[in-house]
Design a protein around this motif. Sequence first.
Motif, short mmCIF file in Angstrom:
data_model
loop_
_atom_site.label_atom_id
_atom_site.label_comp_id
_atom_site.label_asym_id
_atom_site.label_seq_id
_atom_site.Cartn_x
_atom_site.Cartn_y
_atom_site.Cartn_z
N ALA A 121 40.12 41.53 43.63
CA ALA A 121 41.14 41.26 42.61
C ALA A 121 42.54 41.27 43.24
N GLN A 124 42.92 38.16 45.46
CA GLN A 124 43.00 36.92 44.66
C GLN A 124 44.21 36.92 43.72
N ASN A 125 44.93 38.04 43.70
CA ASN A 125 46.12 38.18 42.88
C ASN A 125 45.83 38.00 41.38
N HIS A 126 44.74 38.61 40.94
CA HIS A 126 44.47 38.67 39.51
C HIS A 126 43.99 40.07 39.14
N SER A 127 43.77 40.30 37.87
CA SER A 127 43.43 41.64 37.40
C SER A 127 42.00 42.03 37.77
N MET A 130 39.63 40.56 35.25
CA MET A 130 39.27 39.17 35.55
C MET A 130 38.19 39.13 36.63
N GLU A 131 38.36 39.93 37.66
CA GLU A 131 37.37 39.96 38.74
C GLU A 131 36.01 40.42 38.22
N TRP A 134 34.39 37.65 36.40
CA TRP A 134 33.87 36.69 37.37
C TRP A 134 32.54 37.16 37.95
N SER A 162 33.49 29.46 35.92
CA SER A 162 34.85 29.22 35.45
C SER A 162 34.86 28.86 33.97
#
Length: 170
Positions: A121, A124-127, A130-131, A134, A162
């Motif tokens: 996370a 990938q520069n996301h929360s 979110m990870e 995924w 996605s």
Amino acid sequence: MDLIATQSCNVVIYLENLYQGNLEPNSLQSINAIPWTNWLQIWMESLSPETNLSQDCEVSLRLTSDRDVQALNCQYRSIDKPTDVLAFAATEADIIIPEEIAEPLYLGDIIISLDTANRQAISQNHSLVMELAWLSSHGLLHLLGWDHPDEVSLKQMLERQSQLIQLLEI
């Protein structure tokens, strides 16, 4: 006017949070707030035309550490290193389940390393949420028979993931 019959598949999730690592309290709170059953229900409804599952399903989700995932990865895949997600399907992908079976169909186990998920996370520069969406969607697709032995199938699987993530409106 055409009427389209839709299939319904309720999902029961067994969640084990066995994590005993060093994630920050805010991260742990965000993990505890994830509506896992809701996510899986949304995904199964979206995937029902592809899966032909019209009965209730059960999924086991284990959240754990790199150490535990590495032990499982070594034991079952002979790869002695941690990974982000493991999926162990309970049935063969092409099995035909009679509709008159009243009990939920156990799809299998999804095991996620929170340590690896957190690192991914960040990279990938996301929360972290979110990870985890995924990784859990990836695991679910594996339980439903998806695989990625080559670049073409990997691309298809990632595109489907996605689409599933977009349904959550995270």
